[in-house]
Design a protein around this motif. Sequence first.
Motif, PDB file in Angstrom:
ATOM      1  N   GLN A 351       0.825  -1.208   0.000  1.00 43.04           N
ATOM      2  CA  GLN A 351       0.000   0.000   0.000  1.00 43.04           C
ATOM      3  C   GLN A 351       0.861   1.260   0.000  1.00 43.04           C
ATOM      4  OE1 GLN A 351      -3.866   0.590   0.381  1.00 43.04           O
ATOM      5  NE2 GLN A 351      -2.665   2.115  -0.716  1.00 43.04           N
ATOM      6  N   ILE A 352       1.922   1.263   0.812  1.00 46.92           N
ATOM      7  CA  ILE A 352       2.807   2.430   0.884  1.00 46.92           C
ATOM      8  C   ILE A 352       3.484   2.683  -0.465  1.00 46.92           C
ATOM      9  CG2 ILE A 352       4.938   3.304   1.912  1.00 46.92           C
ATOM     10  CD1 ILE A 352       4.105   1.814   4.498  1.00 46.92           C
ATOM     11  N   VAL A 353       4.024   1.627  -1.068  1.00 42.67           N
ATOM     12  CA  VAL A 353       4.699   1.774  -2.362  1.00 42.67           C
ATOM     13  C   VAL A 353       3.712   2.218  -3.433  1.00 42.67           C
ATOM     14  CG1 VAL A 353       6.035   0.596  -4.149  1.00 42.67           C
ATOM     15  CG2 VAL A 353       6.471   0.096  -1.739  1.00 42.67           C
ATOM     16  N   LEU A 354       2.489   1.716  -3.338  1.00 41.36           N
ATOM     17  CA  LEU A 354       1.453   2.110  -4.299  1.00 41.36           C
ATOM     18  C   LEU A 354       1.215   3.606  -4.256  1.00 41.36           C
ATOM     19  CD1 LEU A 354      -0.545   0.879  -6.357  1.00 41.36           C
ATOM     20  CD2 LEU A 354      -2.193   0.662  -4.484  1.00 41.36           C
ATOM     21  N   VAL A 355       1.200   4.176  -3.068  1.00 43.58           N
ATOM     22  CA  VAL A 355       1.019   5.626  -2.936  1.00 43.58           C
ATOM     23  C   VAL A 355       2.227   6.373  -3.505  1.00 43.58           C
ATOM     24  CG1 VAL A 355       0.797   7.519  -1.283  1.00 43.58           C
ATOM     25  CG2 VAL A 355      -0.507   5.411  -0.947  1.00 43.58           C
ATOM     26  N   SER A 360       5.969   9.171  -9.195  1.00 47.61           N
ATOM     27  CA  SER A 360       6.938   8.636 -10.136  1.00 47.61           C
ATOM     28  C   SER A 360       6.598   9.056 -11.560  1.00 47.61           C
ATOM     29  CB  SER A 360       6.983   7.103 -10.033  1.00 47.61           C
ATOM     30  OG  SER A 360       7.808   6.551 -11.031  1.00 47.61           O
ATOM     31  N   ASP A 361       7.631   9.303 -12.372  1.00 46.28           N
ATOM     32  CA  ASP A 361       7.412   9.653 -13.770  1.00 46.28           C
ATOM     33  C   ASP A 361       6.896   8.458 -14.575  1.00 46.28           C
ATOM     34  OD1 ASP A 361       8.287  12.239 -13.343  1.00 46.28           O
ATOM     35  OD2 ASP A 361      10.376  11.756 -13.805  1.00 46.28           O
ATOM     36  N   ASP A 362       7.300   7.267 -14.200  1.00 49.37           N
ATOM     37  CA  ASP A 362       6.885   6.040 -14.879  1.00 49.37           C
ATOM     38  C   ASP A 362       6.660   4.983 -13.814  1.00 49.37           C
ATOM     39  OD1 ASP A 362       6.571   3.721 -16.362  1.00 49.37           O
ATOM     40  OD2 ASP A 362       8.144   4.210 -17.803  1.00 49.37           O
ATOM     41  N   ALA A 363       5.422   4.915 -13.309  1.00 45.37           N
ATOM     42  CA  ALA A 363       5.124   4.080 -12.146  1.00 45.37           C
ATOM     43  C   ALA A 363       5.464   2.613 -12.386  1.00 45.37           C
ATOM     44  CB  ALA A 363       3.644   4.222 -11.769  1.00 45.37           C
ATOM     45  N   PHE A 364       5.100   2.092 -13.548  1.00 44.55           N
ATOM     46  CA  PHE A 364       5.312   0.667 -13.800  1.00 44.55           C
ATOM     47  C   PHE A 364       6.789   0.311 -13.836  1.00 44.55           C
ATOM     48  CE2 PHE A 364       6.029  -2.876 -16.740  1.00 44.55           C
ATOM     49  CZ  PHE A 364       5.316  -3.878 -16.077  1.00 44.55           C
ATOM     50  N   ASN A 365       7.568   1.038 -14.638  1.00 41.41           N
ATOM     51  CA  ASN A 365       8.989   0.710 -14.759  1.00 41.41           C
ATOM     52  C   ASN A 365       9.761   0.999 -13.471  1.00 41.41           C
ATOM     53  OD1 ASN A 365       9.216  -0.373 -17.401  1.00 41.41           O
ATOM     54  ND2 ASN A 365       8.930   1.671 -18.253  1.00 41.41           N
ATOM     55  N   PHE A 366       9.335   2.016 -12.714  1.00 41.62           N
ATOM     56  CA  PHE A 366       9.962   2.277 -11.414  1.00 41.62           C
ATOM     57  C   PHE A 366       9.781   1.080 -10.487  1.00 41.62           C
ATOM     58  CE2 PHE A 366       8.606   3.479  -7.052  1.00 41.62           C
ATOM     59  CZ  PHE A 366       9.863   3.709  -6.511  1.00 41.62           C
TER      60      PHE A 366
END
Length: 484
Positions: A351-355, A360-366
């Motif tokens: 949950q924390i990382v999801l927030v 992030s500029d690119d959530a998936f690749n990050f």
Amino acid sequence: MSASATDTGSATERPAVKLTLLTLTAMVVGSMVGAGVFSLPGRFAAETGVAGALISWTVAGVGMLMLAFVFQALAVRRPDLDAGVYAYAKAGFGEYLGFFSAFGYWASACVGNVTYWVLIMSTVGAIWPALGDGDTLLAIVLSSVGLWGFFLLIRRGVKEAAAINRIVTVAKIVPILFFVVLALFYFDPSAFADNFGGADYAGSLFEQVRGTMLATVFVFLGVEGASVYSRHAKRREDVGRATLLGFLSVFAVFASVTIVSYGLMPMGEIAELRQPSMAGVLEAAVGPWGTWFVSIGLIVSVLGAYLAWTLMAAEVLFVAAKDDDMPRFLRRATSEDVPVPALLMTTALSQIVLVITLFSDDAFNFALDLTSALSLIPFLLAAAFAVKLALRPEQEGAVGRSTRSELVIAALAVLYTAFLLYAAGLKSVLVSFILYAPSTILFVKARQEQNRRAFSPAEAVLCGLSVVGAVLGVIALAAGWIEL
């Protein structure tokens, strides 16, 4: 959530749920086949052409096969060790590095789970723009609902969740294989030839291969799944068999998905596709229904992988707590053998990382790169322990005799994981330390519960190094030297 009386007991007082070879293999396949396979065309096309992709898969295939052999050998040579990755690091290099391995593997699973929800929301975002690329506020809210819904499902019982995973594993393999068959049917040799050497934006062949390494690590995460869940195996030898069967079952699929995509459209266009890029590739070949077909397959696949990874992540914390390497509250389990506190902590970190993906500029690749980077230290320590076991089996408590081939395989696995750390780059390593260093609080709490010193001299040095790495990571983020 109210805790029943059984929640406060240790699972050491009741037998663990036992799983068959088929179910263990499904755990491996279910863990490996998730979000990553649907992103492979875009990730590879952004870095390399056909030639680089072939080299990358050769390197990754051989390297991960060595790791698979390592986990198979360790399951047989050290049958007393459960929760594989964590237990091997502790047995070989002491409690603190064992703790780091447990935390790193667990954290990589939690961050990896975030990629699943981001990709689901990105997929639906193609028809519901408010979800964007899976990183809008609405997407985070809906993903959070999914996170906690799965928490309640797994809370009902490990056996039921594992059975669901076995069914979902079969359901998600079919559409991926269908994609490969369709791609071959619409395959354009001229497009494939144009993509062979790479595009103008690609660097040297070595840099192209290096750029794909974290993507291959991500899709192969889960090869150790049976080892992590070893305490539940009906027969100990099934752990190694499930590891190899799972790896060999999906390797050809991953490589095929990547290579056939180069025969459908120019790699520059593939690189620009929104994730899941497999959907855009198939749409270019067969029309809009291709996107729908891949999207449905992705959602089934990702939800199955999320289930498997959540089970494994909670298992690692639970076993580490049983061994007094994590605080005692994490060893609690229900009468259905569900480690609820560990499961709750797993869901909370996701949950924390999801927030954080909101920034992030690119959530998936990050999330993908961070998942891969966090898993590398546990893998490296497990491979290094296999080297020690081959060199000094009598000192490491091994069953049976070591062979020269065992040593060669373990050494190759060490070299491969060391190269992956180099390929990950300084950014991923520093961000990993930002997570690693604060986790030491759990280690100190476990030591206090045992009335022991927090650190030995060597452990204090390692702790200091992790803190330095975390501080450098925070400074680099604050100064804009690295970005999420």
